[in-house]
Scaffold this motif. Structure first.
Motif, PDB file in Angstrom:
ATOM      1  N   LEU A   1       0.829  -1.206   0.000  1.00 53.43           N
ATOM      2  CA  LEU A   1       0.000   0.000   0.000  1.00 53.43           C
ATOM      3  C   LEU A   1       0.867   1.261   0.000  1.00 53.43           C
ATOM      4  N   ARG A   2       1.970   1.224   0.721  1.00 56.76           N
ATOM      5  CA  ARG A   2       2.878   2.375   0.703  1.00 56.76           C
ATOM      6  C   ARG A   2       3.482   2.561  -0.683  1.00 56.76           C
ATOM      7  N   LEU A   3       3.836   1.438  -1.320  1.00 54.54           N
ATOM      8  CA  LEU A   3       4.408   1.517  -2.663  1.00 54.54           C
ATOM      9  C   LEU A   3       3.393   2.050  -3.669  1.00 54.54           C
ATOM     10  N   THR A   4       2.116   1.783  -3.421  1.00 54.86           N
ATOM     11  CA  THR A   4       1.073   2.301  -4.316  1.00 54.86           C
ATOM     12  C   THR A   4       1.131   3.815  -4.395  1.00 54.86           C
ATOM     13  N   ARG A   5       1.487   4.441  -3.290  1.00 53.46           N
ATOM     14  CA  ARG A   5       1.510   5.905  -3.227  1.00 53.46           C
ATOM     15  C   ARG A   5       2.842   6.495  -3.679  1.00 53.46           C
ATOM     16  N   THR A   6       3.893   5.684  -3.703  1.00 51.78           N
ATOM     17  CA  THR A   6       5.228   6.246  -3.926  1.00 51.78           C
ATOM     18  C   THR A   6       5.916   5.794  -5.211  1.00 51.78           C
ATOM     19  N   VAL A   7       5.509   4.688  -5.782  1.00 48.75           N
ATOM     20  CA  VAL A   7       6.186   4.149  -6.969  1.00 48.75           C
ATOM     21  C   VAL A   7       5.488   4.630  -8.234  1.00 48.75           C
TER      22      VAL A   7
ATOM     23  N   LEU B   1      -5.590 -20.274 -12.042  1.00 49.51           N
ATOM     24  CA  LEU B   1      -5.841 -19.154 -12.946  1.00 49.51           C
ATOM     25  C   LEU B   1      -6.489 -17.986 -12.210  1.00 49.51           C
ATOM     26  N   ALA B   2      -7.398 -18.288 -11.286  1.00 45.21           N
ATOM     27  CA  ALA B   2      -8.041 -17.224 -10.503  1.00 45.21           C
ATOM     28  C   ALA B   2      -7.011 -16.508  -9.632  1.00 45.21           C
ATOM     29  N   ASP B   3      -6.105 -17.278  -9.031  1.00 41.95           N
ATOM     30  CA  ASP B   3      -5.063 -16.696  -8.191  1.00 41.95           C
ATOM     31  C   ASP B   3      -4.133 -15.823  -9.026  1.00 41.95           C
ATOM     32  N   ALA B   4      -3.756 -16.323 -10.203  1.00 44.19           N
ATOM     33  CA  ALA B   4      -2.882 -15.554 -11.091  1.00 44.19           C
ATOM     34  C   ALA B   4      -3.583 -14.297 -11.594  1.00 44.19           C
ATOM     35  N   GLY B   5      -4.896 -14.392 -11.836  1.00 40.37           N
ATOM     36  CA  GLY B   5      -5.652 -13.227 -12.274  1.00 40.37           C
ATOM     37  C   GLY B   5      -5.629 -12.106 -11.250  1.00 40.37           C
ATOM     38  N   GLN B   6      -5.555 -12.475  -9.967  1.00 38.55           N
ATOM     39  CA  GLN B   6      -5.455 -11.457  -8.928  1.00 38.55           C
ATOM     40  C   GLN B   6      -4.129 -10.694  -9.023  1.00 38.55           C
ATOM     41  N   HIS B   7      -3.087 -11.384  -9.454  1.00 37.31           N
ATOM     42  CA  HIS B   7      -1.807 -10.692  -9.647  1.00 37.31           C
ATOM     43  C   HIS B   7      -1.939  -9.596 -10.711  1.00 37.31           C
ATOM     44  N   THR B   8      -2.571  -9.962 -11.821  1.00 35.74           N
ATOM     45  CA  THR B   8      -2.746  -9.001 -12.910  1.00 35.74           C
ATOM     46  C   THR B   8      -3.602  -7.816 -12.468  1.00 35.74           C
ATOM     47  N   ALA B   9      -4.712  -8.119 -11.791  1.00 40.15           N
ATOM     48  CA  ALA B   9      -5.596  -7.048 -11.325  1.00 40.15           C
ATOM     49  C   ALA B   9      -4.895  -6.166 -10.296  1.00 40.15           C
ATOM     50  N   LEU B  10      -4.113  -6.790  -9.414  1.00 39.63           N
ATOM     51  CA  LEU B  10      -3.383  -6.021  -8.403  1.00 39.63           C
ATOM     52  C   LEU B  10      -2.367  -5.101  -9.062  1.00 39.63           C
ATOM     53  N   LEU B  11      -1.658  -5.617 -10.055  1.00 40.53           N
ATOM     54  CA  LEU B  11      -0.662  -4.791 -10.729  1.00 40.53           C
ATOM     55  C   LEU B  11      -1.323  -3.619 -11.447  1.00 40.53           C
ATOM     56  N   ASP B  12      -2.505  -3.849 -12.004  1.00 34.87           N
ATOM     57  CA  ASP B  12      -3.252  -2.751 -12.642  1.00 34.87           C
ATOM     58  C   ASP B  12      -3.594  -1.669 -11.619  1.00 34.87           C
ATOM     59  N   ALA B  13      -4.064  -2.087 -10.434  1.00 32.76           N
ATOM     60  CA  ALA B  13      -4.421  -1.119  -9.392  1.00 32.76           C
ATOM     61  C   ALA B  13      -3.192  -0.378  -8.886  1.00 32.76           C
ATOM     62  N   LEU B  14      -2.077  -1.096  -8.712  1.00 32.54           N
ATOM     63  CA  LEU B  14      -0.846  -0.459  -8.258  1.00 32.54           C
ATOM     64  C   LEU B  14      -0.355   0.564  -9.276  1.00 32.54           C
TER      65      LEU B  14
ATOM     66  N   ARG C   1      -2.183   2.280 -11.364  1.00 30.59           N
ATOM     67  CA  ARG C   1      -3.070   3.456 -11.333  1.00 30.59           C
ATOM     68  C   ARG C   1      -2.934   4.248 -10.047  1.00 30.59           C
ATOM     69  N   GLY C   2      -2.292   3.662  -9.041  1.00 31.45           N
ATOM     70  CA  GLY C   2      -2.238   4.317  -7.737  1.00 31.45           C
ATOM     71  C   GLY C   2      -3.559   4.227  -7.013  1.00 31.45           C
ATOM     72  N   ASP C   3      -4.358   3.210  -7.331  1.00 31.59           N
ATOM     73  CA  ASP C   3      -5.697   3.018  -6.765  1.00 31.59           C
ATOM     74  C   ASP C   3      -5.572   2.272  -5.446  1.00 31.59           C
ATOM     75  N   VAL C   4      -5.421   3.001  -4.345  1.00 29.90           N
ATOM     76  CA  VAL C   4      -5.178   2.395  -3.038  1.00 29.90           C
ATOM     77  C   VAL C   4      -6.357   1.541  -2.567  1.00 29.90           C
ATOM     78  N   PRO C   5      -7.628   2.024  -2.612  1.00 27.88           N
ATOM     79  CA  PRO C   5      -8.738   1.186  -2.129  1.00 27.88           C
ATOM     80  C   PRO C   5      -8.841  -0.148  -2.864  1.00 27.88           C
ATOM     81  N   THR C   6      -8.711  -0.120  -4.195  1.00 21.33           N
ATOM     82  CA  THR C   6      -8.795  -1.369  -4.953  1.00 21.33           C
ATOM     83  C   THR C   6      -7.628  -2.282  -4.639  1.00 21.33           C
ATOM     84  N   ALA C   7      -6.433  -1.719  -4.545  1.00 19.22           N
ATOM     85  CA  ALA C   7      -5.251  -2.521  -4.217  1.00 19.22           C
ATOM     86  C   ALA C   7      -5.413  -3.171  -2.854  1.00 19.22           C
ATOM     87  N   GLN C   8      -5.907  -2.414  -1.882  1.00 16.85           N
ATOM     88  CA  GLN C   8      -6.089  -2.953  -0.538  1.00 16.85           C
ATOM     89  C   GLN C   8      -7.078  -4.113  -0.541  1.00 16.85           C
TER      90      GLN C   8
END
Length: 269
Positions: A156-162, A237-250, A252-259
């Motif tokens: 979550l910290r990296l979402t705001r800083t990277v 595949l569902a678990d791997a899909g979460q990686h892709t979705a998480l990376l998309d949120a990170l 965008r800097g979308d903290v609520p979705t990433a969390q």
């Protein structure tokens, strides 16, 4: 493969569960190019070339010889066997028998098994070998909770800083988890999953954190006693899909979705 008929140093080899026989290259041996997935030994460079007009010869650059650690190969093979369930919880395995199956001496097997004992995957059984630890659902849940406590605040910290370009560099790691999940190979997916998480945490610049999280991640990947070791490909595949979705949120800097995604990801770990 039938159990090996002989033993050494008092370690018995009867009643062992056979495991797949990986290809292990002995240290110092030459391997054909590309064989076994190991880095090839470069061919010797050309003979010194005489340069016109000069009284000396210019030698070609000396090739770099890469030594392959037998212990490291055995350790990787044993970790894959643990994740895949080929080393069954509660079973005792002797170093000489495993060495026979791997085509190496018992020494690198003992060294690799001792490392796994330090990690909590196996325990030493005097005069017999090593027993794979039996784990229950509670231990797995505890590991998931600890991983969430360690990794979630950092992500979550990296979402705001990277910056977005840095996240884009991890896209190949996320895609690799999807490709591994599609094969249904649990050991391959477990490795890709671990590499992705390590890549994300590495952006923090905290090497101790990455090492600690990686150790917890390995422990969380060992199968439970008495449960099927082969996860359905749909789950992978569902678990791997979460990686892709998480990376998309990170990205965008979308903290609520990433969390939300991080919490769901660890809840299903």
């Amino acid at each position: 493969m039938p159990p090996v008929a002989h033993a050494a140093r008092g370690e018995h080899t009867h009643s062992e569960t056979p495991i797949p026989q990986p290809r292990v290259v002995r240290e110092g041996a030459r391997e054909p190019r590309g064989a076994g997935g190991l880095p090839p030994v470069p061919a010797p460079g050309p003979a010194p070339t005489s340069v016109p007009g000069l009284a000396f010869s210019v030698a070609a650059p000396r090739p770099v010889i890469q030594r392959v650690s037998v212990r490291g190969q055995v350790l990787d093979a044993l970790r894959s066997a643990l994740v895949a369930g080929d080393l069954a919880p509660g079973e005792v395995y002797s170093a000489p028998a495993l060495g026979e199956r791997f085509g190496v001496s018992a020494t690198p097997v003992r060294e690799a098994m001792q490392q796994l004992a330090n990690e909590g995957a196996v325990e030493v059984v005097p005069n017999r070998g090593f027993r794979v630890i039996r784990r229950g659902a509670r231990e797995l849940a505890e590991l998931a909770e600890i991983r969430a406590l360690v990794e979630m605040p950092v992500m979550l910290r990296l979402t705001r800083t990277v910056a977005a370009p840095c996240w884009a560099e991890l896209r190949a790691l996320a895609d690799a988890t999807v490709a591994a999940a599609a094969t249904g190979d649990l050991a391959r997916y477990a490795e890709a999953d671990r590499v992705f998480h390590a890549g994300v945490l590495a952006l923090s610049g905290n090497r101790q954190l990455v090492q600690l999280a990686d150790d917890l991640h390995r422990r969380a990947q060992w199968p439970l006693a008495g449960t099927p070791t082969r996860r359905p490909r749909a789950d992978l595949l569902a678990d791997a899909g979460q990686h892709t979705a998480l990376l998309d949120a990170l990205t965008r800097g979308d903290v609520p979705t990433a969390q939300s995604l991080i919490r769901d990801h660890f809840a299903g770990a």
